[in-house]
Design a protein around this motif. Structure first.
Motif, mmCIF file in Angstrom:
data_model
loop_
_atom_site.group_PDB
_atom_site.id
_atom_site.type_symbol
_atom_site.label_atom_id
_atom_site.label_comp_id
_atom_site.label_asym_id
_atom_site.label_seq_id
_atom_site.Cartn_x
_atom_site.Cartn_y
_atom_site.Cartn_z
ATOM 1 N N ARG A 35 0.758 -1.296 0.303
ATOM 2 C CA ARG A 35 0.430 0.042 -0.210
ATOM 3 C C ARG A 35 1.057 0.750 0.040
ATOM 4 O O ARG A 35 0.033 2.038 0.097
ATOM 5 N N ALA A 36 2.565 0.893 -0.258
ATOM 6 C CA ALA A 36 2.859 2.912 -0.236
ATOM 7 C C ALA A 36 2.431 3.268 -1.147
ATOM 8 O O ALA A 36 2.301 2.492 -2.442
ATOM 9 N N ARG A 37 2.792 3.982 -1.206
ATOM 10 C CA ARG A 37 2.631 5.210 -2.341
ATOM 11 C C ARG A 37 4.115 5.983 -2.785
ATOM 12 O O ARG A 37 4.304 7.452 -3.361
ATOM 13 N N CYS A 38 4.900 5.662 -2.191
ATOM 14 C CA CYS A 38 6.408 6.372 -2.089
ATOM 15 C C CYS A 38 7.141 5.612 -2.480
ATOM 16 O O CYS A 38 6.424 3.775 -2.560
ATOM 17 N N PRO A 39 8.878 5.898 -3.420
ATOM 18 C CA PRO A 39 9.699 4.809 -3.431
ATOM 19 C C PRO A 39 9.528 3.904 -2.538
ATOM 20 O O PRO A 39 10.131 4.456 -1.653
ATOM 21 N N VAL A 40 10.045 2.377 -2.982
ATOM 22 C CA VAL A 40 10.492 1.297 -1.739
ATOM 23 C C VAL A 40 11.408 0.835 -2.426
ATOM 24 O O VAL A 40 12.150 0.885 -3.606
ATOM 25 N N ALA A 41 12.997 0.607 -0.752
ATOM 26 C CA ALA A 41 13.835 -0.295 -1.768
ATOM 27 C C ALA A 41 14.278 -1.519 -0.582
ATOM 28 O O ALA A 41 13.390 -0.938 0.238
ATOM 29 N N LEU A 42 14.344 -2.524 -1.216
ATOM 30 C CA LEU A 42 15.435 -3.036 0.202
ATOM 31 C C LEU A 42 16.595 -3.603 -0.367
ATOM 32 O O LEU A 42 16.665 -4.133 -1.345
ATOM 33 N N LEU A 43 17.798 -3.630 1.106
ATOM 34 C CA LEU A 43 18.696 -3.932 1.015
ATOM 35 C C LEU A 43 19.370 -5.135 1.226
ATOM 36 O O LEU A 43 18.573 -5.155 2.860
ATOM 37 N N TYR A 44 19.756 -6.202 1.469
ATOM 38 C CA TYR A 44 20.493 -7.295 2.482
ATOM 39 C C TYR A 44 21.933 -7.093 2.261
ATOM 40 O O TYR A 44 22.599 -6.607 1.353
ATOM 41 N N GLY A 45 22.467 -7.561 3.533
ATOM 42 C CA GLY A 45 23.704 -8.499 3.504
ATOM 43 C C GLY A 45 23.931 -8.941 3.226
ATOM 44 O O GLY A 45 23.065 -10.439 3.110
ATOM 45 N N GLU A 46 24.857 -9.953 2.055
ATOM 46 C CA GLU A 46 24.936 -10.741 1.328
ATOM 47 C C GLU A 46 24.539 -12.188 2.230
ATOM 48 O O GLU A 46 23.853 -13.340 1.093
ATOM 49 N N ARG A 47 25.546 -12.202 3.123
ATOM 50 C CA ARG A 47 25.608 -13.470 4.442
ATOM 51 C C ARG A 47 24.254 -13.538 5.176
ATOM 52 O O ARG A 47 24.039 -14.057 6.177
ATOM 53 N N ASP A 48 22.848 -12.343 5.034
ATOM 54 C CA ASP A 48 22.419 -12.389 6.109
ATOM 55 C C ASP A 48 21.898 -12.961 6.273
ATOM 56 O O ASP A 48 21.252 -14.623 5.829
ATOM 57 N N ALA A 49 21.570 -13.959 7.592
ATOM 58 C CA ALA A 49 21.685 -15.204 8.459
ATOM 59 C C ALA A 49 19.855 -15.252 8.180
ATOM 60 O O ALA A 49 19.206 -16.553 8.337
ATOM 61 N N ALA A 86 9.937 -1.368 -7.450
ATOM 62 C CA ALA A 86 11.501 -1.472 -6.176
ATOM 63 C C ALA A 86 13.131 -1.455 -6.888
ATOM 64 O O ALA A 86 13.043 -2.448 -7.490
ATOM 65 N N TRP A 87 13.552 -0.567 -5.561
ATOM 66 C CA TRP A 87 14.554 -0.726 -5.752
ATOM 67 C C TRP A 87 15.974 -1.874 -4.746
ATOM 68 O O TRP A 87 15.102 -1.650 -3.601
ATOM 69 N N THR A 88 16.826 -2.660 -5.473
ATOM 70 C CA THR A 88 17.268 -3.494 -4.564
ATOM 71 C C THR A 88 18.895 -3.324 -4.145
ATOM 72 O O THR A 88 19.428 -2.976 -5.788
ATOM 73 N N GLY A 89 18.974 -3.675 -3.472
ATOM 74 C CA GLY A 89 20.468 -4.044 -3.251
ATOM 75 C C GLY A 89 21.482 -5.047 -2.280
ATOM 76 O O GLY A 89 20.341 -5.104 -0.760
ATOM 77 N N ILE A 90 22.235 -5.329 -2.813
ATOM 78 C CA ILE A 90 22.881 -6.893 -2.224
ATOM 79 C C ILE A 90 24.506 -5.932 -1.807
ATOM 80 O O ILE A 90 25.334 -5.663 -2.591
ATOM 81 N N ILE A 91 24.949 -5.760 -0.290
ATOM 82 C CA ILE A 91 26.621 -5.698 0.335
ATOM 83 C C ILE A 91 26.964 -6.670 0.148
ATOM 84 O O ILE A 91 26.469 -7.663 1.591
ATOM 85 N N PRO A 92 27.871 -7.104 -0.492
ATOM 86 C CA PRO A 92 28.487 -8.265 -0.618
ATOM 87 C C PRO A 92 29.314 -8.893 1.325
ATOM 88 O O PRO A 92 29.952 -7.275 1.603
ATOM 89 N N GLY A 93 29.229 -10.067 1.815
ATOM 90 C CA GLY A 93 30.266 -9.891 2.859
ATOM 91 C C GLY A 93 29.165 -9.849 3.714
ATOM 92 O O GLY A 93 30.089 -9.932 5.019
ATOM 93 N N ALA A 94 28.707 -9.128 3.842
ATOM 94 C CA ALA A 94 28.150 -9.079 5.102
ATOM 95 C C ALA A 94 26.622 -9.817 5.486
ATOM 96 O O ALA A 94 26.103 -10.253 4.908
ATOM 97 N N GLY A 95 26.567 -9.242 6.989
ATOM 98 C CA GLY A 95 25.413 -10.107 7.309
ATOM 99 C C GLY A 95 23.974 -9.024 7.904
ATOM 100 O O GLY A 95 23.965 -8.692 7.059
ATOM 101 N N HIS A 96 23.750 -9.866 8.512
ATOM 102 C CA HIS A 96 21.792 -9.149 9.124
ATOM 103 C C HIS A 96 22.150 -7.794 9.698
ATOM 104 O O HIS A 96 21.746 -6.551 8.633
ATOM 105 N N TRP A 97 23.444 -7.791 10.028
ATOM 106 C CA TRP A 97 23.380 -5.618 10.831
ATOM 107 C C TRP A 97 24.366 -5.415 10.239
ATOM 108 O O TRP A 97 25.412 -4.916 10.046
#
Length: 288
Positions: free
Chosen positions: A220-234, A254-265
């Motif tokens: 239901r969001a009416r604004c741009p949405v992005a989703l990011l994860y660390g590559e090894r997010d548990a 939606a814009w998406t991104g992965i940060i290599p080598g990182a976990g959940h935090w």
């Protein structure tokens, strides 16, 4: 406000105290008490929601960099940190309403802002986005659950009944199991943040993680949405792409991104890369 390296030479308590001393603290109503907010910098507001069993300290390695560019607004979410418990609720929606009302009280009704939420904070950010109007310019979800996908079970050690070195070892185990991809990145500052957060945590949020609550809300969001994860997010490994697909089912742009080598935090473990990715996303999607 300088960036903090991963292995900061100062005592972690001094680092956190200095960061807190640089903030402006504000309170808004919350249940039978108040909700604590901290603000750094000036300019266009960027609101950061921390994770479950957390506090504003989850953003300790991000606030200095982000506050160079924006007014950074960090609450202690209801029932966590210094904030009072919210009224009983069966879903995150009433809690999101409480937080959104507090934010409007701080920024002023209609003031436009960008929102970034981590883990449980991502769930609340999605529910804020479902309720918000034009004042919400963008929402960025980090390490999000509640997208309708199963996650691996992460066994955590209880720390409330232990002290001393056993307690520190328990914190280190929990951070390595859930929050970090590489246990070598667990530094004294991370352990100090974990200890402070654990002491103050009362609100239980883990029950929401396996639901579709975020997916349903952010649809239901009416604004741009992005989703990011660390590559090894548990909570997402090894099926991060399935989470992107779940989001695109309800937010195709939606814009998406992965940060290599990182976990959940990821915002802590890979702070420099996270800060750069978040600021870049805001520049490209929002123009700020």
């Amino acid at each position: 406000m300088p960036d903090m390296p991963m292995h900061h030479p100062e005592a972690p308590e001094a680092v956190l105290a200095a960061l807190e001393a640089a903030a402006r603290r504000v309170e808004t109503p919350c249940g039978a008490g108040s909700m604590a907010w901290r603000l750094w910098g000036e300019g266009e507001p960027l609101v950061l929601f921390h994770g479950g069993s957390g506090s504003w300290r989850h953003w300790a390695r991000n606030i200095p960099r982000l506050a160079r560019h924006r007014l950074v607004v960090c609450p202690d979410l209801p029932g966590l940190g210094e904030s009072a418990m919210p009224p009983p609720a069966e879903t995150p929606a009433p809690v999101a309403t409480l937080v959104r009302e507090g934010l409007a009280g701080i920024l002023g009704p209609g003031t436009r802002y960008d929102l970034c939420g981590f883990s449980f904070g991502a769930l609340l950010a999605g529910h804020v986005a479902a309720q918000a109007g034009e004042e919400l310019r963008s929402v960025t979800l980090v390490g999000a659950g509640a997208l309708g996908l199963k996650r691996q079970v992460t066994e955590l050690v209880k720390v409330r009944s232990v002290e001393g070195e056993v307690r520190i070892a328990a914190h280190r185990h929990n951070l390595a199991s859930l929050m970090f991809a590489d246990a070598r990145n667990i530094d004294p500052l991370a352990l100090a943040i974990q200890e402070a957060n654990t002491q103050a945590a009362r609100f239980k949020s883990r029950g929401f993680a396996s639901s579709t609550s975020l997916k349903d809300a952010v649809a239901r969001a009416r604004c741009p949405v992005a989703l990011l994860y660390g590559e090894r997010d548990a909570i997402a490994w090894p099926e991060v792409e399935l989470r992107f697909q779940a989001l695109r089912e309800v937010q195709p742009e939606a814009w998406t991104g992965i940060i290599p080598g990182a976990g959940h935090w990821v915002a802590y473990e890979a702070a420099e890369a996270f800060n750069a990715m978040l600021l870049d996303m805001l520049r490209r999607r929002i123009g700020l």
